[in-house]
Scaffold this active site. Sequence first.
Site, PDB file in Angstrom:
ATOM      1  N   CYS A 182       0.844  -1.202   0.000  1.00  0.00           N
ATOM      2  CA  CYS A 182       0.000   0.000   0.000  1.00  0.00           C
ATOM      3  C   CYS A 182       0.879   1.251   0.000  1.00  0.00           C
ATOM      4  CB  CYS A 182      -0.902   0.050   1.235  1.00  0.00           C
ATOM      5  SG  CYS A 182      -2.077  -1.310   1.386  1.00  0.00           S
ATOM      6  N   ASP A 183       0.340   2.312  -0.557  1.00  0.00           N
ATOM      7  CA  ASP A 183       1.023   3.594  -0.477  1.00  0.00           C
ATOM      8  C   ASP A 183      -0.011   4.709  -0.513  1.00  0.00           C
ATOM      9  OD1 ASP A 183       3.916   4.867  -0.704  1.00  0.00           O
ATOM     10  OD2 ASP A 183       2.543   6.083  -1.917  1.00  0.00           O
TER      11      ASP A 183
END
Length: 210
Positions: A75-76
Amino acid sequence: MRFVLASQSPARLNVLRTAGIDPVVHVSGVDEDAVAAALPDPKPAEVVVALAAAKAEAVLPVVTAELTEAVVVGCDSMLLMDTPDGPEIVGKPANTEIARQRWLLMAGRTGELLTGHAVVRISGGQVVARAQETMSTTVRWSAPSEAELEAYLASGEPLHVAGGFTLDGLGGWFVEGIDGDHGSVIGISLPLTRRLLSAVGVSVVDLWVK
């Protein structure tokens, strides 16, 4: 089947554990600036999902050496905000002064928090499927007083999180509300992750701690 989180974020880890997942954690160490710079004229949503995918891909050699059946999740998050120079996506502030200037822009306004999600399924020690998507959530900020803002900056929290604020920490005092998934603002959307898991043939209920 194990759930592997390609992130060092304690907030993402806590969201997953609260939701019945006990992930294996591997930190990717991806050079985020280099990944973003290599993208040809990307849209904001494309940047965060590319970074999420890069994190998941980076830990695959370690994961495949340890596990034969797994899903790797990267995730970012980045904040899409209006600046005097136009819309800009920003990650973690590099220093306190940058965090201060961002908060002066954010105070009393709204912004869009984008979180890219990437899922890679491993079966028999090999990658067999991938899925990725971006979640967007609108955040409405209050206007902290000068003393409140200085105290928040002095806490150091804004320097460690995308956009320079949290929903589940000290920054939550200055968030009036959100439109969308609160988990995405914290760092990982459970509904989106469930859909991506389904897309690679994995039911989230099979990953719950029994």
